[in-house]
Scaffold this active site. Structure first.
Site, PDB file in Angstrom:
ATOM      1  N   HIS A  85       1.084  -1.700   0.087  1.00 46.74           N
ATOM      2  CA  HIS A  85      -0.084  -0.050  -0.150  1.00 46.74           C
ATOM      3  C   HIS A  85       0.947   1.393   0.245  1.00 46.74           C
ATOM      4  O   HIS A  85       0.216   2.264  -0.595  1.00 46.74           O
ATOM      5  CB  HIS A  85      -1.317   0.059   1.536  1.00 46.74           C
ATOM      6  CG  HIS A  85      -1.607   0.814   1.388  1.00 46.74           C
ATOM      7  ND1 HIS A  85      -3.127   1.033   0.591  1.00 46.74           N
ATOM      8  CD2 HIS A  85      -1.896   2.348   2.122  1.00 46.74           C
ATOM      9  CE1 HIS A  85      -4.139   1.773   0.969  1.00 46.74           C
ATOM     10  NE2 HIS A  85      -3.243   2.566   1.514  1.00 46.74           N
ATOM     11  N   HIS A 133     -10.000   2.729  -0.958  1.00 44.35           N
ATOM     12  CA  HIS A 133     -10.221   2.079   0.459  1.00 44.35           C
ATOM     13  C   HIS A 133     -11.019   1.474   0.577  1.00 44.35           C
ATOM     14  O   HIS A 133     -12.544   1.074   0.781  1.00 44.35           O
ATOM     15  CB  HIS A 133     -10.404   3.327   1.015  1.00 44.35           C
ATOM     16  CG  HIS A 133      -9.879   3.927   2.170  1.00 44.35           C
ATOM     17  ND1 HIS A 133     -10.437   4.130   3.770  1.00 44.35           N
ATOM     18  CD2 HIS A 133      -8.277   4.384   2.914  1.00 44.35           C
ATOM     19  CE1 HIS A 133      -9.544   4.628   4.501  1.00 44.35           C
ATOM     20  NE2 HIS A 133      -8.209   4.498   4.199  1.00 44.35           N
ATOM     21  N   GLN A 168     -10.482   3.351  10.563  1.00 46.21           N
ATOM     22  CA  GLN A 168      -9.882   4.556  11.419  1.00 46.21           C
ATOM     23  C   GLN A 168     -11.476   5.211  11.082  1.00 46.21           C
ATOM     24  O   GLN A 168     -12.414   4.767  10.762  1.00 46.21           O
ATOM     25  CB  GLN A 168      -9.388   5.708   9.990  1.00 46.21           C
ATOM     26  CG  GLN A 168      -8.380   5.346   9.658  1.00 46.21           C
ATOM     27  CD  GLN A 168      -8.140   4.381   8.287  1.00 46.21           C
ATOM     28  OE1 GLN A 168      -9.298   3.975   8.127  1.00 46.21           O
ATOM     29  NE2 GLN A 168      -6.933   4.039   8.045  1.00 46.21           N
TER      30      GLN A 168
END
Length: 742
Positions: free
Chosen positions: A45, A91, A240
């Site tokens: 990533h 995402h 998150q």
């Protein structure tokens, strides 16, 4: 005895050779905190270790490019001293595990990528893909993920105050266990307002600003660099939690602090949080960064250095200020009610040095973490292909029924249910929003607007990654041209499976090379982007799914309509009827929805011809020669004609074609380089087409309330517009209400 066992190394998704390289770089065994730092910075990533050698093939320069790949966002000059910053990010993994927060923080992250450059975000778009909503086994889960993702995007964008102006939404079995959430953002600023993520000036203070650090998002970057397993739901703490209202304050505070002249470098804390922001800023500047974690604002007690360095808590930035001007920065952030704390200093030794209450927990060369992270030339064979080369010869039992089924299918139907949840008019810059071929945003105080389009096609790329990617770039440029915009630059999001499988790596290589060829030909250099790999669940990869976002410029003006406006107007097909055979229908929506199969190869693309079509339609739209213009894409000619009828007045069309193609091919093949227009001046349209050496066929005329299509003397379709429009408009809501067997 070292605490770093093989199991600990494996848990950090590092290979034994990578661990040996770490020991060699440090000259000793790493601490656990150092191992964690390496694990996130060397993750796929963050490091692009499997793709970077191939990404170098992409064209990245033009006279307009002010900043290409390597920074938080690309920057393009649009004239008059004004520039735009734009980028796309994924995402995907977080959105599978926790759809709402995964998608919401995806929006928050890409917005920070824009304003860390000094630009004010003015538009967001999203490219989202899910499993089938009506699948008996997975439909319930897919609907939950879809609804959560859309809600998350809407929540963050609406609360932050940025319009979500368009995108794409696809439903495909390939994404059953691995949805794709790619988010694009664009911002505007003047050339003298650009900032970079560099820790320059030895002795300058390193300042932490924004939200407090918590335990959410720890190992988010490395989690996004692994396949999904049955245990993936246990990774919810890796996702998150966002606060868009706080990010709005952070935006205003950062832009105001930048205007003081006290800031010399700034970077958001995105993937890998405090780790990536410190080492990347130091690596770019060739400096070191020393921080004291005891000074980091924390919202949880007892956090370890490991946790603080790997936390991906949202709405945080790291900046470097001029020594002696710290108070100016502190005053601005205090005004906005945000933390601003000096946590470190820029050093001359090139090291990332992490202390906690004075004790050193990590000491690593910045370049070893960032620019000199591992690069792999992974072996590759031929692209994975599971579809047959040839498919059936089809004889439809009802062409009108086929058209209705296509209009009611998940990919083609109206996405009003999605975009009505988005505020696409906030800040009053939106000229064309959801529902158009591309979005247009006005750049206030200039005579310029920016057009944006996102496009991807996993079905085509599953059949041929190189040709599928080229077709995608061509369509994206065509969408901009239909709005009157000149395409000028590209960002990309490359979504693929496990690169350690040679057949998947081959998909990546072929797609990147196709992207490079098409972007070079259409003169849209790549200014940055994102690579998302390991999109697999239990060994089943997604379709290879590159997504491109291309931006273009035009003088501020109203575009042509995308629907027919009045009866009695000639309808002209630019580009011709196109060529196709049965093998081209297998990757089209007709193959997916009607035949329920995938086979064959993508349509043929003549890039020279495609570019001439772009030039012609731009001239026609800019000259106001056409009343409406709409690109022919998913579903082919019949679907595009129907969509042109779905305006407020529901103006239909009477169309007569002249082709020897079987009707199924004629109506539903998806050959490129074609645009439908309606006009009061057909002779002018034909003249512009002739000047550009492209076909233009007057195929009919608009009329009241019906869609009538015939080929030569054969009637093919005759339907009321209202019936087709009702199916198209309400199909998505019906899919969401589907009851499937337990």
């Amino acid at each position: 005895m070292s605490a770093i066992t093989p199991d600990v190394i494996a848990a950090h998704q590092l290979t034994p050779p990578e661990y040996e390289k770490i020991v060699s770089l440090l000259g000793r065994e790493p601490s656990l905190t150092e191992l964690g730092i390496f694990s996130v910075m060397w993750s796929e990533h963050c490091s692009y270790k499997s793709s970077r050698v191939h990404l170098k093939k992409l064209p990245t320069e033009s006279s307009r490019v002010l900043q290409g790949p390597g920074e938080n966002a690309g920057i393009i000059d649009i004239g008059g001293g004004v520039a735009i910053a734009f980028k796309i990010e994924s995402h995907n993994h977080p959105s599978f595990i926790e759809p709402f927060q995964g998608a919401a923080t995806g929006v928050g992250g890409i917005l920070r990528d824009i304003f860390t450059m000094g630009a004010r975000p003015i538009a967001v778009m999203d490219s989202i893909r899910f499993g089938k909503l009506d699948d008996p086994k997975t439909g319930s889960r897919n609907r939950r993920i879809f609804e959560g993702v859309v809600s998350g995007i809407a929540h963050y964008g609406n609360c932050f105050g940025v319009p979500t102006v368009g995108g794409e939404c696809v439903f495909e079995e390939s994404y059953d266990g691995n949805p794709l959430v790619n988010v694009f953002a664009l911002g505007v600023f003047r050339h003298d307002e650009i900032f970079y993520g560099k820790a320059t000036g030895v002795g300058n203070p390193v300042i932490y600003v924004g939200a407090k650090t918590g335990r959410d998002g720890i190992h988010g970057a490395s989690m996004a660099s692994a396949e999904f397993t049955d245990q993936s739901k246990q990774k919810r703490p890796n996702v998150q939690v966002g606060d868009p209202f706080l990010e709005k304050l952070l935006l205003e505070a950062c832009l105001e602090a930048m205007r003081t002249g006290a800031i010399v470098g700034i970077q958001d804390m995105g993937a890998a949080g405090l780790t990536s922001s410190t080492c990347e800023m130091g690596s770019r500047a060739g400096t070191g960064v020393e921080i004291e974690l005891a000074r980091v604002p924390q919202r949880e007690t007892g956090m370890t250095p490991y946790e603080m360095m790997l936390s991906e808590s949202q709405e945080r930035m790291l900046l470097v200020a001029q020594r002696g001007r710290e108070q100016e920065v502190f005053d601005v952030f205090r005004k906005w009610g945000l933390d601003a704390v000096e946590i470190g200093v820029v050093t001359s030794d090139g090291m990332l040095r992490v202390k906690h209450h004075g004790q050193v927990f990590a000491e690593i060369p910045n370049r070893a973490l960032a620019d000199e992270a591992p690069r792999y030339q992974r072996p590759y064979t031929k692209p994975l292909r599971t579809a047959p080369l040839h498919g059936p010869t089809i004889a439809s039992s009802g062409l009108a029924a086929d058209l209705k089924a296509l209009l009611a299918s998940g990919d083609i139907c109206s996405k009003r249910w999605v975009w009505q949840q988005y505020d696409h008019q906030v800040r009053t810059n939106t000229i064309a929003g959801p529902g158009f071929d591309a979005a247009i945003i006005r750049i206030k105080e200039t005579n310029t607007s920016v057009a944006m389009s996102l496009d991807g096609n996993g079905r085509y790329c599953a059949l041929d990654p190189r040709e599928g990617t080229k077709l995608m770039v061509a369509e994206c440029c065509r969408n901009l041209s239909v709005m009157g915009a000149l395409p000028i630059a590209t960002t990309n999001n490359l979504n693929f499976g496990n690169p350690e499988r040679p057949e998947i790596m081959a998909q990546i290589v072929e797609s990147v090379e196709g992207l490079a060829e098409a972007c070079r030909f259409f003169e849209v250099p790549v200014t940055g982007g994102n690579v998302s790999l390991y999109n697999e669940t239990l060994g089943a990869p997604i379709f290879p799914t590159p997504v491109v976002g291309i931006v273009g410029t035009l003088e501020t003006a109203s575009p042509a309509s995308n629907v027919f406006l009045a009866p009695g107007r000639p309808v002209i097909l630019l580009g011709g009827l196109g060529e196709a055979d049965w093998d081209h229908l297998g990757g089209a929506q007709y193959g997916k929805v009607i035949v329920r199969s995938l086979w064959g190869r993508p349509p043929k693309l003549d890039m020279q011809y495609e570019k001439r079509v772009h030039s012609a339609i731009r001239e026609l739209v800019r000259g106001r020669v056409v009343e409406s213009a709409h690109d022919i894409g998913d579903g082919g000619l019949a679907v595009a004609l129907a969509e042109c009828c779905f305006g407020a007045s529901q103006v239909g069309a009477d169309i007569t074609l002249d082709s020897g193609l079987p009707p199924e091919l004629l109506l539903f093949h998806e050959g490129p380089s074609r645009v439908l227009v309606s006009t009061a001046a057909p002779e002018k349209v034909l003249a512009v087409a002739g000047k550009n050496n492209i076909q233009a066929i007057q195929i009919g005329v608009t009329l009241e309330s019906r869609v009538v299509i015939r080929n030569r003397n054969e009637a093919l379709i005759d339907c009321p517009v209202a019936e087709l429009n009702e199916l198209w408009t309400h199909a998505l809501e019906r899919l969401l209400q589907t009851t499937v067997p337990a």
